[in-house]
Design an enzyme around this catalytic site. Structure first.
Site, PDB file in Angstrom:
ATOM      1  N   ASN A  28     -11.643 -10.085   4.846  1.00  0.00           N
ATOM      2  CA  ASN A  28     -12.451 -10.221   6.062  1.00  0.00           C
ATOM      3  C   ASN A  28     -12.446 -11.676   6.508  1.00  0.00           C
ATOM      4  OD1 ASN A  28     -14.002  -9.141   8.078  1.00  0.00           O
ATOM      5  ND2 ASN A  28     -15.874  -8.951   6.884  1.00  0.00           N
ATOM      6  N   LEU A  29     -12.728 -11.868   7.786  1.00  0.00           N
ATOM      7  CA  LEU A  29     -12.803 -13.232   8.314  1.00  0.00           C
ATOM      8  C   LEU A  29     -13.839 -14.032   7.543  1.00  0.00           C
ATOM      9  CD1 LEU A  29     -11.366 -14.744  10.549  1.00  0.00           C
ATOM     10  CD2 LEU A  29     -13.175 -14.027  12.124  1.00  0.00           C
ATOM     11  N   ARG A  47     -12.387   1.145  27.540  1.00  0.00           N
ATOM     12  CA  ARG A  47     -11.902   0.954  26.153  1.00  0.00           C
ATOM     13  C   ARG A  47     -10.490   1.533  26.010  1.00  0.00           C
ATOM     14  NH1 ARG A  47     -15.761  -1.142  26.563  1.00  0.00           N
ATOM     15  NH2 ARG A  47     -14.247  -2.811  26.484  1.00  0.00           N
ATOM     16  N   CYS A  90     -12.855  26.693  27.791  1.00  0.00           N
ATOM     17  CA  CYS A  90     -13.976  27.536  28.237  1.00  0.00           C
ATOM     18  C   CYS A  90     -14.428  27.216  29.658  1.00  0.00           C
ATOM     19  CB  CYS A  90     -15.158  27.421  27.279  1.00  0.00           C
ATOM     20  SG  CYS A  90     -16.086  25.878  27.420  1.00  0.00           S
ATOM     21  N   GLY A 143     -11.973  -6.083   7.560  1.00  0.00           N
ATOM     22  CA  GLY A 143     -12.479  -6.323   8.917  1.00  0.00           C
ATOM     23  C   GLY A 143     -13.664  -5.466   9.305  1.00  0.00           C
ATOM     24  N   THR A 144     -14.580  -5.298   8.369  1.00  0.00           N
ATOM     25  CA  THR A 144     -15.788  -4.534   8.705  1.00  0.00           C
ATOM     26  C   THR A 144     -17.015  -5.295   8.225  1.00  0.00           C
ATOM     27  OG1 THR A 144     -16.967  -2.444   8.387  1.00  0.00           O
ATOM     28  CG2 THR A 144     -15.402  -3.059   6.656  1.00  0.00           C
ATOM     29  N   CYS A 149     -17.977  24.244  23.568  1.00  0.00           N
ATOM     30  CA  CYS A 149     -17.254  25.158  22.666  1.00  0.00           C
ATOM     31  C   CYS A 149     -16.540  24.455  21.516  1.00  0.00           C
ATOM     32  CB  CYS A 149     -16.260  26.015  23.456  1.00  0.00           C
ATOM     33  SG  CYS A 149     -14.768  25.132  23.962  1.00  0.00           S
ATOM     34  N   HIS A 164     -15.104   7.828  12.932  1.00  0.00           N
ATOM     35  CA  HIS A 164     -15.896   7.728  14.169  1.00  0.00           C
ATOM     36  C   HIS A 164     -15.162   8.320  15.374  1.00  0.00           C
ATOM     37  CE1 HIS A 164     -18.423   4.236  12.320  1.00  0.00           C
ATOM     38  NE2 HIS A 164     -18.760   5.406  11.862  1.00  0.00           N
TER      39      HIS A 164
HETATM   40  P1  NAD Z   1     -18.218  -5.106  13.448  1.00  0.00           P
HETATM   41  O1  NAD Z   1     -18.017  -5.649  14.813  1.00  0.00           O
HETATM   42  O2  NAD Z   1     -19.595  -4.798  12.983  1.00  0.00           O
HETATM   43  O3  NAD Z   1     -17.627  -6.161  12.383  1.00  0.00           O
HETATM   44  C1  NAD Z   1     -16.355  -6.729  12.546  1.00  0.00           C
HETATM   45  C2  NAD Z   1     -16.008  -7.470  11.263  1.00  0.00           C
HETATM   46  O4  NAD Z   1     -14.674  -7.928  11.411  1.00  0.00           O
HETATM   47  C3  NAD Z   1     -16.883  -8.687  10.971  1.00  0.00           C
HETATM   48  O5  NAD Z   1     -17.234  -8.688   9.597  1.00  0.00           O
HETATM   49  C4  NAD Z   1     -15.971  -9.887  11.283  1.00  0.00           C
HETATM   50  O6  NAD Z   1     -16.206 -10.991  10.439  1.00  0.00           O
HETATM   51  C5  NAD Z   1     -14.611  -9.292  11.011  1.00  0.00           C
HETATM   52  N1  NAD Z   1     -13.521  -9.896  11.785  1.00  0.00           N
HETATM   53  C6  NAD Z   1     -13.533 -10.368  13.065  1.00  0.00           C
HETATM   54  N2  NAD Z   1     -12.309 -10.822  13.419  1.00  0.00           N
HETATM   55  C7  NAD Z   1     -11.515 -10.631  12.320  1.00  0.00           C
HETATM   56  C8  NAD Z   1     -10.134 -10.906  12.047  1.00  0.00           C
HETATM   57  N3  NAD Z   1      -9.338 -11.475  12.953  1.00  0.00           N
HETATM   58  N4  NAD Z   1      -9.655 -10.588  10.825  1.00  0.00           N
HETATM   59  C9  NAD Z   1     -10.450 -10.026   9.882  1.00  0.00           C
HETATM   60  N5  NAD Z   1     -11.756  -9.760  10.068  1.00  0.00           N
HETATM   61  C10 NAD Z   1     -12.277 -10.053  11.280  1.00  0.00           C
HETATM   62  O7  NAD Z   1     -17.259  -3.871  13.281  1.00  0.00           O
HETATM   63  P2  NAD Z   1     -17.296  -2.674  12.253  1.00  0.00           P
HETATM   64  O8  NAD Z   1     -17.746  -3.125  10.913  1.00  0.00           O
HETATM   65  O9  NAD Z   1     -16.033  -1.929  12.404  1.00  0.00           O
HETATM   66  O10 NAD Z   1     -18.479  -1.847  12.885  1.00  0.00           O
HETATM   67  C11 NAD Z   1     -18.422  -0.623  12.891  1.00  0.00           C
HETATM   68  C12 NAD Z   1     -18.399  -0.076  14.344  1.00  0.00           C
HETATM   69  O11 NAD Z   1     -17.569  -0.740  15.292  1.00  0.00           O
HETATM   70  C13 NAD Z   1     -17.838   1.250  14.285  1.00  0.00           C
HETATM   71  O12 NAD Z   1     -18.715   2.139  14.895  1.00  0.00           O
HETATM   72  C14 NAD Z   1     -16.511   1.214  15.043  1.00  0.00           C
HETATM   73  O13 NAD Z   1     -16.240   2.489  15.550  1.00  0.00           O
HETATM   74  C15 NAD Z   1     -16.791   0.221  16.041  1.00  0.00           C
HETATM   75  N6  NAD Z   1     -15.710  -0.469  16.798  1.00  0.00           N
HETATM   76  C16 NAD Z   1     -14.405  -0.021  16.884  1.00  0.00           C
HETATM   77  C17 NAD Z   1     -13.447  -0.746  17.639  1.00  0.00           C
HETATM   78  C18 NAD Z   1     -12.024  -0.250  17.736  1.00  0.00           C
HETATM   79  O14 NAD Z   1     -11.779   0.947  17.668  1.00  0.00           O
HETATM   80  N7  NAD Z   1     -11.046  -1.150  17.904  1.00  0.00           N
HETATM   81  C19 NAD Z   1     -13.801  -1.914  18.266  1.00  0.00           C
HETATM   82  C20 NAD Z   1     -15.130  -2.347  18.177  1.00  0.00           C
HETATM   83  C21 NAD Z   1     -16.052  -1.630  17.415  1.00  0.00           C
END
Ligand code: NAD
Length: 227
Positions: free
Chosen positions: A197-198, A56, A135, A171-172, A116, A105
């Site tokens: 969001n998408l 990653r 430590c 984007g969540t 520690c 996160h």
């Molecule tokens: P998720 O994978 O559950 O959801 C992703 C969301 O993004 C979906 O709703 C999808 O429709 C939307 N999406 C996809 N492509 C998009 C785009 N181009 N533009 C806008 N929206 C788009 O992710 P989440 O909700 O962040 O889930 C949470 C978990 O995922 C967390 O624990 C997080 O730490 C982790 N995560 C982080 C990373 C990173 O750091 N880049 C990557 C993957 C997952």
């Protein structure tokens, strides 16, 4: 000054080439969550978990912030009451110029001593027998929050959600708590709520704009700054 709280998820980094978790072809279709993102998985096979996060880290290092990260940095510079809370462990908000981002996160580029509590910048490759610089214990882990652990900064986030005039989720998927509940906390405290969001997620928002983050986020920021 209007207080804006923005929550970002994996979708904002998708167009930078970092996979989301739950979408088709996402990381959880390739890896077993129980094995690589839980304390139990780390206890069973720390080398496998380090290998997952090393990969990653390499991906994130090769990625660039996209127009959505840059637009949020622009918004923050113009509106000082703007807080970014992210579920992402990558550093693309910071590399786009955002400051004070709360990584609920944790962070891929930080290491944590499970013995520690010392934190330091993670090397590119982490391994189970890396000693803690403070430590000396060989219990080094990535400074990320795994399933079953408490997210970071929750008190500050709660206070800012309760004071916000506007809450925006970007984007969540709204499937991972406690972040999925932020919209309800903000609305109950009187904020307007917007989702970018998408596709529409499970959360209930006053308004949703569907489309790729690199398009809908800069367009929304332009509107806020023009208004
Ligand atoms: P998720 O994978 O559950 O959801 C992703 C969301 O993004 C979906 O709703 C999808 O429709 C939307 N999406 C996809 N492509 C998009 C785009 N181009 N533009 C806008 N929206 C788009 O992710 P989440 O909700 O962040 O889930 C949470 C978990 O995922 C967390 O624990 C997080 O730490 C982790 N995560 C982080 C990373 C990173 O750091 N880049 C990557 C993957 C997952």
């Amino acid at each position: 000054m209007t207080d804006i709280v923005i929550l970002t998820g994996a979708g904002i980094s998708a167009e930078s080439g970092l996979g989301t978790f739950r979408d088709a072809g996402g990381l959880w279709s390739e890896y077993n969550l129980e094995e690589v993102a839980t304390p139990q998985g780390f206890a069973r096979d720390p080398a496998k978990v380090h290998a997952f996060y090393n990969a990653r880290r390499a991906n994130a290092r090769g990625a660039e912030p996209n127009a959505a990260h840059r637009a949020l940095a622009r918004l923050q510079q113009a509106r000082h009451g703007t807080l970014i809370v992210t579920q992402n462990i990558d550093d693309l908000h910071e590399r786009a110029g955002s400051r004070g981002v709360l990584h609920m996160h944790g962070q891929l580029f930080r290491a944590l001593c499970a013995a520690c509590g010392q934190r330091w910048d993670a090397p590119d490759i982490m391994a189970p027998d890396d000693p803690c610089p403070a430590c000396g214990a060989r219990t080094t882990r990535p400074d990320v929050v795994w399933f079953g652990e408490f997210p970071y900064h929750m008190e500050r986030i709660q206070a800012r959600l309760e004071a916000a005039a506007l809450f925006v989720a970007i984007g969540t998927s709204g499937e991972v708590y406690p972040a999925a509940g932020f919209v309800d906390i903000a609305r109950a405290a009187g904020a307007r709520t917007l989702e970018l969001n998408l596709e529409r997620s499970a959360g209930v928002f006053d308004a949703t704009r569907e489309g790729p983050a690199s398009e809908v986020v800069p367009a929304w920021v332009d509107e806020v700054l023009a208004g």
